[in-house]
Scaffold this active site. Sequence first.
Site, PDB file in Angstrom:
ATOM      1  N   GLN A 102       0.831  -1.200   0.000  1.00 40.00           N
ATOM      2  CA  GLN A 102       0.000   0.000   0.000  1.00 40.00           C
ATOM      3  C   GLN A 102       0.869   1.255   0.000  1.00 40.00           C
ATOM      4  OE1 GLN A 102      -2.661  -2.097   3.325  1.00 40.00           O
ATOM      5  NE2 GLN A 102      -3.302   0.010   3.037  1.00 40.00           N
TER       6      GLN A 102
ATOM      7  N   PHE B 265      -5.928  -3.997   3.379  1.00 42.05           N
ATOM      8  CA  PHE B 265      -6.683  -3.737   4.618  1.00 42.05           C
ATOM      9  C   PHE B 265      -5.814  -3.140   5.723  1.00 42.05           C
ATOM     10  CE2 PHE B 265      -8.624  -7.526   2.534  1.00 42.05           C
ATOM     11  CZ  PHE B 265      -9.757  -6.902   2.045  1.00 42.05           C
TER      12      PHE B 265
ATOM     13  N   PHE C  36      -8.098   1.767  11.700  1.00 43.03           N
ATOM     14  CA  PHE C  36      -6.865   2.343  12.244  1.00 43.03           C
ATOM     15  C   PHE C  36      -7.070   2.944  13.641  1.00 43.03           C
ATOM     16  CE2 PHE C  36      -3.108   5.264  11.929  1.00 43.03           C
ATOM     17  CZ  PHE C  36      -2.186   4.357  11.451  1.00 43.03           C
TER      18      PHE C  36
ATOM     19  N   ARG D  72      -7.892  -1.563   8.699  1.00 38.12           N
ATOM     20  CA  ARG D  72      -9.112  -0.825   8.346  1.00 38.12           C
ATOM     21  C   ARG D  72      -9.807  -0.207   9.562  1.00 38.12           C
ATOM     22  NH1 ARG D  72     -13.001  -3.652   3.857  1.00 38.12           N
ATOM     23  NH2 ARG D  72     -13.700  -1.756   2.816  1.00 38.12           N
TER      24      ARG D  72
ATOM     25  N   GLU E 274     -12.861   2.911   4.978  1.00 38.53           N
ATOM     26  CA  GLU E 274     -12.847   2.341   6.328  1.00 38.53           C
ATOM     27  C   GLU E 274     -14.137   2.528   7.136  1.00 38.53           C
ATOM     28  OE1 GLU E 274      -9.245   4.771   6.926  1.00 38.53           O
ATOM     29  OE2 GLU E 274      -8.554   3.094   8.132  1.00 38.53           O
TER      30      GLU E 274
ATOM     31  N   ALA F 161      -5.953   5.409   5.285  1.00 37.72           N
ATOM     32  CA  ALA F 161      -6.794   6.411   5.933  1.00 37.72           C
ATOM     33  C   ALA F 161      -7.990   6.796   5.057  1.00 37.72           C
ATOM     34  CB  ALA F 161      -5.969   7.642   6.316  1.00 37.72           C
TER      35      ALA F 161
ATOM     36  N   ARG G 223      -6.033   7.941  16.526  1.00 38.28           N
ATOM     37  CA  ARG G 223      -7.390   7.782  16.003  1.00 38.28           C
ATOM     38  C   ARG G 223      -8.320   7.191  17.062  1.00 38.28           C
ATOM     39  NH1 ARG G 223      -9.745   8.668  11.205  1.00 38.28           N
ATOM     40  NH2 ARG G 223      -7.921   9.285  10.033  1.00 38.28           N
TER      41      ARG G 223
ATOM     42  N   GLU H 106       0.519  -1.779   4.719  1.00 31.97           N
ATOM     43  CA  GLU H 106       0.964  -0.385   4.793  1.00 31.97           C
ATOM     44  C   GLU H 106       2.428  -0.335   5.229  1.00 31.97           C
ATOM     45  OE1 GLU H 106      -1.597   2.435   6.809  1.00 31.97           O
ATOM     46  OE2 GLU H 106       0.040   3.871   7.035  1.00 31.97           O
TER      47      GLU H 106
HETATM   48  N1  MTE Z   1     -11.174  -2.762  -0.050  1.00 34.57           N
HETATM   49  C1  MTE Z   1     -10.608  -3.852  -0.620  1.00 34.57           C
HETATM   50  N2  MTE Z   1     -11.319  -4.549  -1.530  1.00 34.57           N
HETATM   51  N3  MTE Z   1      -9.366  -4.281  -0.273  1.00 34.57           N
HETATM   52  C2  MTE Z   1      -8.623  -3.609   0.672  1.00 34.57           C
HETATM   53  O1  MTE Z   1      -7.493  -3.991   0.964  1.00 34.57           O
HETATM   54  N4  MTE Z   1      -8.527  -1.712   2.247  1.00 34.57           N
HETATM   55  C3  MTE Z   1      -9.313  -0.790   3.064  1.00 34.57           C
HETATM   56  C4  MTE Z   1     -10.329  -0.030   2.214  1.00 34.57           C
HETATM   57  N5  MTE Z   1     -11.051  -0.940   1.377  1.00 34.57           N
HETATM   58  C5  MTE Z   1      -9.200  -2.448   1.284  1.00 34.57           C
HETATM   59  C6  MTE Z   1     -10.491  -2.045   0.863  1.00 34.57           C
HETATM   60  C7  MTE Z   1      -8.511   0.183   3.784  1.00 34.57           C
HETATM   61  S1  MTE Z   1      -7.786  -0.290   5.222  1.00 34.57           S
HETATM   62  C8  MTE Z   1      -8.370   1.466   3.354  1.00 34.57           C
HETATM   63  S2  MTE Z   1      -7.511   2.608   4.251  1.00 34.57           S
HETATM   64  C9  MTE Z   1      -8.944   1.919   2.082  1.00 34.57           C
HETATM   65  O2  MTE Z   1      -9.626   0.886   1.385  1.00 34.57           O
HETATM   66  C10 MTE Z   1      -7.821   2.461   1.207  1.00 34.57           C
HETATM   67  O3  MTE Z   1      -8.249   2.822  -0.055  1.00 34.57           O
HETATM   68  P1  MTE Z   1      -8.972   4.212  -0.366  1.00 34.57           P
HETATM   69  O4  MTE Z   1      -8.256   5.259   0.398  1.00 34.57           O
HETATM   70  O5  MTE Z   1      -8.794   4.340  -1.827  1.00 34.57           O
HETATM   71  O6  MTE Z   1     -10.382   4.065   0.053  1.00 34.57           O
HETATM   72  N1  HPA Z   2      -4.610   5.879   8.741  1.00 29.67           N
HETATM   73  C1  HPA Z   2      -3.878   4.923   8.150  1.00 29.67           C
HETATM   74  N2  HPA Z   2      -2.585   4.938   8.082  1.00 29.67           N
HETATM   75  C2  HPA Z   2      -1.955   5.963   8.642  1.00 29.67           C
HETATM   76  C3  HPA Z   2      -2.650   6.992   9.268  1.00 29.67           C
HETATM   77  C4  HPA Z   2      -4.061   6.944   9.323  1.00 29.67           C
HETATM   78  O1  HPA Z   2      -4.746   7.825   9.852  1.00 29.67           O
HETATM   79  N3  HPA Z   2      -1.757   7.871   9.740  1.00 29.67           N
HETATM   80  C5  HPA Z   2      -0.550   7.355   9.401  1.00 29.67           C
HETATM   81  N4  HPA Z   2      -0.662   6.208   8.740  1.00 29.67           N
HETATM   82 MO1  MOS Z   3      -6.170   1.492   5.895  1.00 29.05          MO
HETATM   83  S1  MOS Z   3      -5.985   0.676   7.783  1.00 29.05           S
HETATM   84  O1  MOS Z   3      -5.744   3.086   6.497  1.00 29.05           O
HETATM   85  O2  MOS Z   3      -4.771   0.884   5.190  1.00 29.05           O
END
Ligand code: MTE
Ligand code: HPA
Ligand code: MOS
Length: 761
Positions: A206, A237, A353, A351, A722, A520, A319, A241
């Site tokens: 990520q 998820f 966080f 997810r 999330e 995030a 958070r 990261e």
């Molecule tokens: N959806 C899918 N299908 N797979 C994933 O790994 N990660 C989640 C969410 N949805 C995830 C997911 C998490 S932890 C985050 S922070 C966000 O997607 C990140 O993507 P976005 O910022 O584009 O929403």
């Molecule tokens: N969410 C996810 N990852 C992060 C964040 C957050 O708020 N801050 C630093 N890494």
């Molecule tokens: Mo999502 S826990 O911020 O990768």
Amino acid sequence: MDGHIDKLTIAGQSIRHDSALAHCTGDAKFVDDIPEVPGTLHAALVLSEVARGKLLALHTDKARAMPGVVAILDPKDIPGHNDVSPTHRGGEPLFVETDILHFGQALAMVVATTRDAALLAARAVTADVEVLTPILSVAESLAANDLLMDPMVMVNGDPDAALAASPLRLSGEFSCGGQEHFYLEGQICLAVPGEDGDFALYSSTQHPTEVQHITGGVLGCDYNRLSVHVRRLGGGFGGKESNASWVAAVAALGAYHTGKPVKFRMPRKTDMAVTGKRHPFLFRWDVGFDESGRIHAVDALMAADGGHTLDLSTGVLFRAVTHAMNVMAVPNLRVDGRVLRTNTVSNTAFRGFGGPQGVVLSEEIIRHVAKHLGRSPEAVRERNFAGEANGTLTPYGQKLEGDLIRRVWDETKDLSNWESRRAAVDAFNAAHTWKKRGLGSFVLAFGISFGVQAMNQAGALVHVYADGSIRLNHGGTEMGQGLFIKIAQVVAETFGVPLARVRITATSTAEVPNTSPTAASTGTDLNGWAARIAALAVKERMIKVAAEQWGVEPDDIEMSDDEVRSGNHRMRFSELAKLCLAKRVQLSAAGHYKTPGLSWDPKAMRGEPFFYFTYGASVAEVEIDTLTGEYRCLGAWLVEDCGRSLNPAVDLGQIEGAFVQGMGWLTTEELFWDKQGRLRTLGPSTYKIPGSRDVPEVFEVRLLEGAPARADTIFRSKAVGEPPLMLATCVWNALIDAAGVASMDIPATPERVLMAMSAHK
Ligand code: MTE
Ligand code: HPA
Ligand code: MOS
């Protein structure tokens, strides 16, 4: 810079995920699908078999002599720093030098001609270890006050005086467990050496930039020698990261020493044993309230199990602390947040966080207050909603939108037929002895932005070619969440061309550098704006060429429907692109965006750390078998505020998936470490992720309508990734309601449900 346009020709329509078909047919390429060039080698780790101890010696002779073994590498073979910590120098070694801090910690690695040979040889390496007693629970670590960082204490008002003055008081303690990410594709990296010390890294991460930084640190080379490429992840998820970076460093170190491409992919059981999880928390709380249910003061301890090192715990705790009161305006508050050291894997992003761990605290308090007053949790929650009557400020001083909190809750009550359902559940329970039903609800306000201000930025690169086709690259990674299609929509919309003109390309540190992780929930917000800024720059130049060609003002030119028009003049988009080339106009631009207006004072624990909040609400109905503790979720009704959704199909998928994943954390997913600190839940047979039959039988999801974001978000959309995970909190509440108890630790497994009811009787 106005992201709001009234006629959304592409944005706002339900367009399916760009890889939907490829995911189903198996055509979607993941790192392990990249054809291996002849000579590709494979890496495996030598793992610690104690949770805590001193490493005295490693014996590698036997392993070295095994077939296929090319190299065995330990800390002495690291040319740069033996450090893979994402947050502080020296925080986490790639390979143990002396102190073993968790079961499964990496001691060394083997590189061999096949993966099986590498795994076999890794197992043949033995270690002399002085075994020490591990600390395995947060309670134990709390008793010893073994902190990984200074406490994070947020105070608002005068909690001590307000508690003392409150007419009614209650206190309690409960806990929540961790969660395994269970991405379908395990952690993986393929490192390919290029010329003169360059490496290309194909990583399931990520955070491509952090893979570059950490690998650069381990190899001791400049970042410009490393390019990190990510077409997609088979789920992250949060688990990819920070953890993806040390995985990449292993592959890169192998490639560095052998000069050959090296792939590193662990068996699933190893992946589960050695990667970080969601943080378990222990909560202690004290609440002061009155007969009306109004909460005057809360004093709470939130103790997070950080594992052996800090990793991203600071952000997770931030958070958790900022979301501890969720939608309630509580005038007097102290939240004492701590990260405790234990001898387990270092817990990491998952997810939500820290948000999920924050909001369950407020729900626990609400339920206890309600029970004490003989009222419903819904009434107590409403009584304390941020809004006109109670004030709209969070304890750290940012404004919540009370009207949206109301709206999502009112619409959810409607959608779920709350009143009649409550009556039906009560009637069912009066008529049944062994089966009991329960109803639960939840309302969420979730802050969008990275807690670390500097991370709230993104870059993008847009090329228009002479045939009018467009190549899009940006800093975000696609992990299944539909980010790529949304950014492509933004670019197509900006140029007024069909989506098919926009080619989505793999994330690469060589194309867009210095990126933040896709995390995030900010992927679309940040990269969408960066891409729009890049596209607008190219568009402006194109419009100027058309204006000169036709002798009209740039303002009189319109680009839509794959055409460029002004009065009677018209040209296809592709014709204009060709014309620009002839006129020597640059058809490529980089865009950069940073979220405006964020502030945070970490000493005072005050400010406006979030660009905006998303809101959501949920109701669930469950039925438990009181003889076995087993349960089913009969129905779930959710309303989620996505602003003006860029892609309702993708957003609905995110909401459904997040809710079920949240249910998993709250109900069935239980990590079990034995007394030696060895994780025993290493596969789906023992670690119960939700299956298709756990999806609520009735599952209705509605996007809040006509509620555009008030902040200047991309096309007035709001983040979705999330927040809906936390909506599953209603299922926990429903199980507690059905069991007729006051509380239940998380996860509320069938065993816990059964034990809670027995204790209650
Ligand atoms: N959806 C899918 N299908 N797979 C994933 O790994 N990660 C989640 C969410 N949805 C995830 C997911 C998490 S932890 C985050 S922070 C966000 O997607 C990140 O993507 P976005 O910022 O584009 O929403
Ligand atoms: N969410 C996810 N990852 C992060 C964040 C957050 O708020 N801050 C630093 N890494
Ligand atoms: Mo999502 S826990 O911020 O990768």
